[in-house]
Design an enzyme around this catalytic site. Structure first.
Site, PDB file in Angstrom:
ATOM      1  N   ASP A  57       0.823  -1.212   0.000  1.00 26.92           N
ATOM      2  CA  ASP A  57       0.000   0.000   0.000  1.00 26.92           C
ATOM      3  C   ASP A  57       0.858   1.265   0.000  1.00 26.92           C
ATOM      4  O   ASP A  57       2.049   1.219   0.301  1.00 26.92           O
ATOM      5  CB  ASP A  57      -0.860   0.048   1.271  1.00 26.92           C
ATOM      6  N   TYR A 115       6.410  -9.945   7.017  1.00 26.62           N
ATOM      7  CA  TYR A 115       6.233  -8.507   7.220  1.00 26.62           C
ATOM      8  C   TYR A 115       6.681  -8.163   8.632  1.00 26.62           C
ATOM      9  O   TYR A 115       6.493  -8.946   9.558  1.00 26.62           O
ATOM     10  CB  TYR A 115       4.759  -8.110   7.090  1.00 26.62           C
TER      11      TYR A 115
END
Lengths: 253, 253
Positions: A57, A115
């Site tokens: 994003d 992540y």
């Protein structure tokens, strides 16, 4: 001048602050956009399309992103890497370029992704981590949060922790690592590894975990959402700038 | 509403990337400019002037800078700090505010200052350190460089390592620390402490030291410049973005 196109894998990192995300968008500065522009110059200004292990994003960083494309160039892999480094802006770095099997799919081929979500725990914020960590000076009750992290491990339907479902085939994922690591008093990070992640999943999870650490959400409530796939609680999605795509692993390394 | 002005000391840090240096300049974004603007709002939009321990050049960062001004406000120190944090942009952080003796002079009162200069030693550059470290992947011959660092210690006329002299009374300074510290294979830093630094002095020294590490300048040549105060060699001043004002020390802490 040109050669038949070959499949190249590109390992790269980026500071996501000044990008509108990975995925190409007309009239926005995206990682895919600047990468495709540089690669197309390398093959004589002919356009091409890049695939990646996944989108990130707007504002999300990558320590390791893996992209691939078909490239028609006389340059060998080392020369392509060199040219990319010269052509790309300072907030994208190419770690390496290598020719791979033409069936290489950076998204479907990924066995595991990791992540990390960074917290800046200094009282007033560390100006040198402002782009890469969420400033979160509040006291945290770590034990219930670690309990929830344990619940996340294994195979679950993560539908209750996903943003807009998009067109995914399934919302079931297998989480292989879910940890909270403190580095002294001033820094901490969440580490998540899975065979894949849903849209906004890490940021939604981190938002929920921070609410657990504040005593606002009870671990049992998150367990119910994890078991049912249905979300009946509202909490804030953690902001993008603390998140970093840390590693992408493939069968062949 | 207002009170007679008191002397306040402000400890702050900043990411220098998007500032045209510390010192106020009309029509440029400077640290002094944004700080004075915020402080003047706190005293009812009446202008004031801030002094600091020293200027930093455009692009140079500060982990600790000390500023002071006369401020007329009913707010106590904690409230002033709070208001400053609300008013200042994200690339300046206030560590603390305290009322000090009205004779406090952040420049003349400083007993010792420490600068650090950061090197990114990764092969292709760490995108997360791009703003704060010089990417310097070349092999370095560290021993002769450490020899020169040893020569710098003590009281010397550093005129041969200064930019435009400015209006300083003397170019003699006492260097109390001059080290090269490696952190694994990927990072290194120069650390310099002295009772004061001349214009561009650290960046000029680092530029010279890197040439020593490349075998381009011999340690004896730098010793001659240090002894004579006369510079007859040309080398490149190290770029601003690797430099950080790390600490400023006062008699009273």
């Amino acid at each position: 001048m040109t050669r038949p196109p070959r499949r190249v894998r590109i390992d790269l990192s980026y500071d996501g602050t000044e990008f509108a995300g990975f995925q190409f968008q007309p009239r926005h500065r995206t990682v895919q956009g600047v990468l495709e522009q540089a690669l197309s110059r390398i093959q004589g200004d002919r356009p091409l399309r890049v695939q990646a292990s996944g989108r990130t994003d707007a504002g999300v960083h990558a320590r390791r992103q893996v992209a691939a494309c078909f490239l028609a160039s006389r340059y060998d892999d080392r020369q392509v890497a060199h040219s990319l480094r010269a052509l790309l802006p300072d907030d994208v770095r190419v770690e390496g370029v290598r020719t791979v099997d033409e069936g290489f799919d950076p998204r479907r081929g990924a066995r595991s992704k990791t992540y990390r979500y960074m917290l800046d725990r200094t009282p007033h914020g560390d100006v040198f981590r402002a782009r890469f960590a969420l400033h979160y000076p509040r006291e945290m009750d770590v034990e219930p949060m670690k309990h929830v992290l344990g619940l996340l491990l294994g195979r679950h339907d993560f539908a209750g922790f996903a943003g807009s479902a998009g067109n995914v085939e399934t919302t079931v994922r297998t989480m292989t690592e879910a940890r909270f690591v403190e580095s002294g008093r001033d820094a901490a990070q969440f580490v998540f590894s899975a065979n894949g992640f849903l849209n906004h999943m890490v940021r939604i999870l981190v938002g929920a975990l921070l609410e657990v650490a504040q005593g606002v959400i009870a671990p049992a409530e998150l367990k119910r959402i994890l078991d049912s796939g249905e979300r009946d609680l509202k909490w804030t999605t953690a902001p993008a700038h603390g998140l970093c795509l840390w590693e992408v692993e493939y069968e062949d390394g």
